[in-house]
Motif scaffolding. Structure first.
Motif, PDB file in Angstrom:
ATOM      1  N   SER A 182       0.851  -1.190   0.000  1.00 14.54           N
ATOM      2  CA  SER A 182       0.000   0.000   0.000  1.00 14.54           C
ATOM      3  C   SER A 182       0.887   1.241   0.000  1.00 14.54           C
ATOM      4  O   SER A 182       2.120   1.144   0.102  1.00 14.54           O
ATOM      5  CB  SER A 182      -0.923   0.002   1.220  1.00 14.54           C
ATOM      6  N   ILE A 183       0.258   2.389  -0.103  1.00 13.74           N
ATOM      7  CA  ILE A 183       0.981   3.667  -0.086  1.00 13.74           C
ATOM      8  C   ILE A 183       0.602   4.413   1.184  1.00 13.74           C
ATOM      9  O   ILE A 183      -0.588   4.635   1.452  1.00 13.74           O
ATOM     10  CB  ILE A 183       0.633   4.514  -1.323  1.00 13.74           C
ATOM     11  N   TYR A 184       1.606   4.797   1.947  1.00 13.42           N
ATOM     12  CA  TYR A 184       1.356   5.504   3.196  1.00 13.42           C
ATOM     13  C   TYR A 184       1.001   6.953   2.896  1.00 13.42           C
ATOM     14  O   TYR A 184       1.623   7.606   2.051  1.00 13.42           O
ATOM     15  CB  TYR A 184       2.587   5.439   4.085  1.00 13.42           C
ATOM     16  N   LEU A 185      -0.025   7.464   3.593  1.00 11.11           N
ATOM     17  CA  LEU A 185      -0.486   8.836   3.385  1.00 11.11           C
ATOM     18  C   LEU A 185      -0.049   9.773   4.502  1.00 11.11           C
ATOM     19  O   LEU A 185      -0.155  10.989   4.370  1.00 11.11           O
ATOM     20  CB  LEU A 185      -2.012   8.877   3.284  1.00 11.11           C
ATOM     21  N   GLY A 186       0.424   9.199   5.608  1.00 15.19           N
ATOM     22  CA  GLY A 186       0.762  10.017   6.774  1.00 15.19           C
ATOM     23  C   GLY A 186      -0.370   9.996   7.787  1.00 15.19           C
ATOM     24  O   GLY A 186      -1.517   9.649   7.475  1.00 15.19           O
ATOM     25  N   ASN A 187      -0.041  10.363   9.019  1.00 11.42           N
ATOM     26  CA  ASN A 187      -1.043  10.435  10.090  1.00 11.42           C
ATOM     27  C   ASN A 187      -1.847   9.146  10.254  1.00 11.42           C
ATOM     28  O   ASN A 187      -3.059   9.169  10.495  1.00 11.42           O
ATOM     29  CB  ASN A 187      -2.001  11.607   9.856  1.00 11.42           C
ATOM     30  N   GLY A 188      -1.169   8.003  10.092  1.00 10.22           N
ATOM     31  CA  GLY A 188      -1.820   6.726  10.318  1.00 10.22           C
ATOM     32  C   GLY A 188      -2.758   6.276   9.217  1.00 10.22           C
ATOM     33  O   GLY A 188      -3.519   5.328   9.405  1.00 10.22           O
ATOM     34  N   LYS A 189      -2.726   6.922   8.049  1.00  8.29           N
ATOM     35  CA  LYS A 189      -3.607   6.573   6.941  1.00  8.29           C
ATOM     36  C   LYS A 189      -2.804   5.968   5.784  1.00  8.29           C
ATOM     37  O   LYS A 189      -1.634   6.278   5.589  1.00  8.29           O
ATOM     38  CB  LYS A 189      -4.365   7.799   6.432  1.00  8.29           C
ATOM     39  N   ALA A 190      -3.468   5.097   5.019  1.00 11.35           N
ATOM     40  CA  ALA A 190      -2.850   4.492   3.843  1.00 11.35           C
ATOM     41  C   ALA A 190      -3.899   4.374   2.749  1.00 11.35           C
ATOM     42  O   ALA A 190      -5.102   4.507   2.996  1.00 11.35           O
ATOM     43  CB  ALA A 190      -2.278   3.119   4.185  1.00 11.35           C
ATOM     44  N   ARG A 216       9.485   1.054   2.046  1.00 13.14           N
ATOM     45  CA  ARG A 216      10.445   1.507   1.026  1.00 13.14           C
ATOM     46  C   ARG A 216      10.106   2.923   0.590  1.00 13.14           C
ATOM     47  O   ARG A 216       8.944   3.263   0.358  1.00 13.14           O
ATOM     48  CB  ARG A 216      10.429   0.588  -0.192  1.00 13.14           C
ATOM     49  N   ARG A 217      11.127   3.751   0.485  1.00 15.32           N
ATOM     50  CA  ARG A 217      10.959   5.134   0.020  1.00 15.32           C
ATOM     51  C   ARG A 217      11.533   5.246  -1.384  1.00 15.32           C
ATOM     52  O   ARG A 217      12.729   5.112  -1.595  1.00 15.32           O
ATOM     53  CB  ARG A 217      11.659   6.100   0.988  1.00 15.32           C
ATOM     54  N   ILE A 218      10.662   5.499  -2.350  1.00 15.08           N
ATOM     55  CA  ILE A 218      11.060   5.565  -3.751  1.00 15.08           C
ATOM     56  C   ILE A 218      11.468   6.983  -4.147  1.00 15.08           C
ATOM     57  O   ILE A 218      12.382   7.185  -4.935  1.00 15.08           O
ATOM     58  CB  ILE A 218       9.905   5.091  -4.669  1.00 15.08           C
ATOM     59  N   VAL A 219      10.777   7.975  -3.598  1.00 16.10           N
ATOM     60  CA  VAL A 219      11.062   9.384  -3.912  1.00 16.10           C
ATOM     61  C   VAL A 219      11.246  10.130  -2.591  1.00 16.10           C
ATOM     62  O   VAL A 219      10.914   9.616  -1.529  1.00 16.10           O
ATOM     63  CB  VAL A 219       9.905  10.021  -4.718  1.00 16.10           C
ATOM     64  N   PRO A 220      11.772  11.365  -2.626  1.00 16.71           N
ATOM     65  CA  PRO A 220      11.924  12.133  -1.385  1.00 16.71           C
ATOM     66  C   PRO A 220      10.613  12.253  -0.639  1.00 16.71           C
ATOM     67  O   PRO A 220       9.541  12.288  -1.235  1.00 16.71           O
ATOM     68  CB  PRO A 220      12.412  13.496  -1.890  1.00 16.71           C
ATOM     69  N   ALA A 221      10.721  12.309   0.680  1.00 16.71           N
ATOM     70  CA  ALA A 221       9.530  12.330   1.535  1.00 16.71           C
ATOM     71  C   ALA A 221       8.627  13.505   1.236  1.00 16.71           C
ATOM     72  O   ALA A 221       9.077  14.598   0.871  1.00 16.71           O
ATOM     73  CB  ALA A 221       9.940  12.355   3.006  1.00 16.71           C
ATOM     74  N   GLY A 222       7.308  13.282   1.416  1.00 14.82           N
ATOM     75  CA  GLY A 222       6.316  14.331   1.244  1.00 14.82           C
ATOM     76  C   GLY A 222       5.858  14.880   2.581  1.00 14.82           C
ATOM     77  O   GLY A 222       6.211  14.348   3.643  1.00 14.82           O
ATOM     78  N   ALA A 223       5.073  15.925   2.543  1.00 12.00           N
ATOM     79  CA  ALA A 223       4.531  16.519   3.762  1.00 12.00           C
ATOM     80  C   ALA A 223       3.431  15.644   4.325  1.00 12.00           C
ATOM     81  O   ALA A 223       2.855  14.815   3.617  1.00 12.00           O
ATOM     82  CB  ALA A 223       3.987  17.918   3.465  1.00 12.00           C
ATOM     83  N   GLY A 224       3.110  15.815   5.593  1.00 17.79           N
ATOM     84  CA  GLY A 224       2.089  15.005   6.253  1.00 17.79           C
ATOM     85  C   GLY A 224       0.710  15.220   5.649  1.00 17.79           C
ATOM     86  O   GLY A 224       0.420  16.301   5.126  1.00 17.79           O
ATOM     87  N   ALA A 225      -0.104  14.191   5.716  1.00 20.42           N
ATOM     88  CA  ALA A 225      -1.445  14.276   5.137  1.00 20.42           C
ATOM     89  C   ALA A 225      -2.349  15.152   5.985  1.00 20.42           C
ATOM     90  O   ALA A 225      -2.142  15.319   7.154  1.00 20.42           O
ATOM     91  CB  ALA A 225      -2.040  12.873   5.033  1.00 20.42           C
TER      92      ALA A 225
END
Length: 225
Positions: A182-190, A216-225
């Motif tokens: 899955s893809i993590y969205l931040g703040n406990g969401k996916a 796994r981190r494919i690209v630089p981290a994004g901001a929190g959701a």
């Protein structure tokens, strides 16, 4: 066709896609339009291109092909081999970052465009359905980033993240020994394509240390959701 004509038609296509993907349209219709149009343009090489694009456009807008959409496709020159060649890979302006510039925030935004697409085992086409790894592959491909097709290969891409507490939006969450992703969205969401009978959706990230295989981190981290 002259270069000036080709450029003019490219601009016409961009304007059309921009209009059809304004907030007034549903996210699913907008995503379907862009995916179907891109597929049609990427594979077309002859006079059948206008018809295939018309069908894709009509399907995305929830209708059937008619004179209006046919006239639009023909007016933009999609029946021309030269025009189709020039337009391959065209996307709406401002929707995809430049190559190498994508971040986790872009991954999250792209993933959300597929909310509502049904889970189909082995699926890679948003028009018919995708499975978990088909979905993640598609999201990164939309951003110009190639990752392998199946979870067992995707889970070795990018760089490792030590724990869920350190995960950032856009990271891949691999669980159950490589049976799900899955893809993590931040703040406990996916967001993921979960199981047959369900659709791509946002949920509470159910991965815990007991079943989380890797991050796994494919690209630089994004901001929190």
């Amino acid at each position: 066709m002259s270069m000036t004509e080709a450029i003019g038609r490219m601009q016409g296509i961009q304007s059309m896609i921009s209009e059809l993907t304004k907030p007034a349209a549903s996210e699913s219709n907008a995503a379907a339009l862009k995916s179907a149009a891109a597929a049609s343009l990427a594979t077309g090489t002859g006079s059948g291109d206008a018809a295939s694009f018309t069908e894709a456009l009509s399907a995305a807008m929830g209708g059937t092909a008619g004179a209006g959409s046919s006239a639009l496709a023909n007016g933009l020159g999609l029946g021309s081999t030269t025009a189709v060649g020039a337009l391959k890979g065209l996307t709406a302006p401002g929707t995809v970052p430049a190559a190498g510039a994508a971040t986790g925030t872009d991954v999250v935004a792209m993933a959300k465009k597929y909310i509502g697409v049904p889970y189909v085992w082995g699926g890679t086409n948003p028009a018919t359905g995708m499975d978990c790894s088909g979905f993640t592959q598609r999201v990164f491909k939309d951003l110009g980033i190639e990752i392998p097709r199946v979870v067992s290969d995707q889970m070795s891409q990018g760089t490792p993240v030590a724990s869920l507490a350190e995960a950032k939006p856009g990271d891949l969450l691999v669980s159950f020994g490589g049976n799900h992703i899955s893809i993590y969205l931040g703040n406990g969401k996916a967001i993921d394509a979960p199981v047959p009978g369900k659709t791509i959706q946002i949920r509470d990230a159910w991965e815990q240390h007991s079943n989380l295989t890797s991050i796994r981190r494919i690209v630089p981290a994004g901001a929190g959701a």
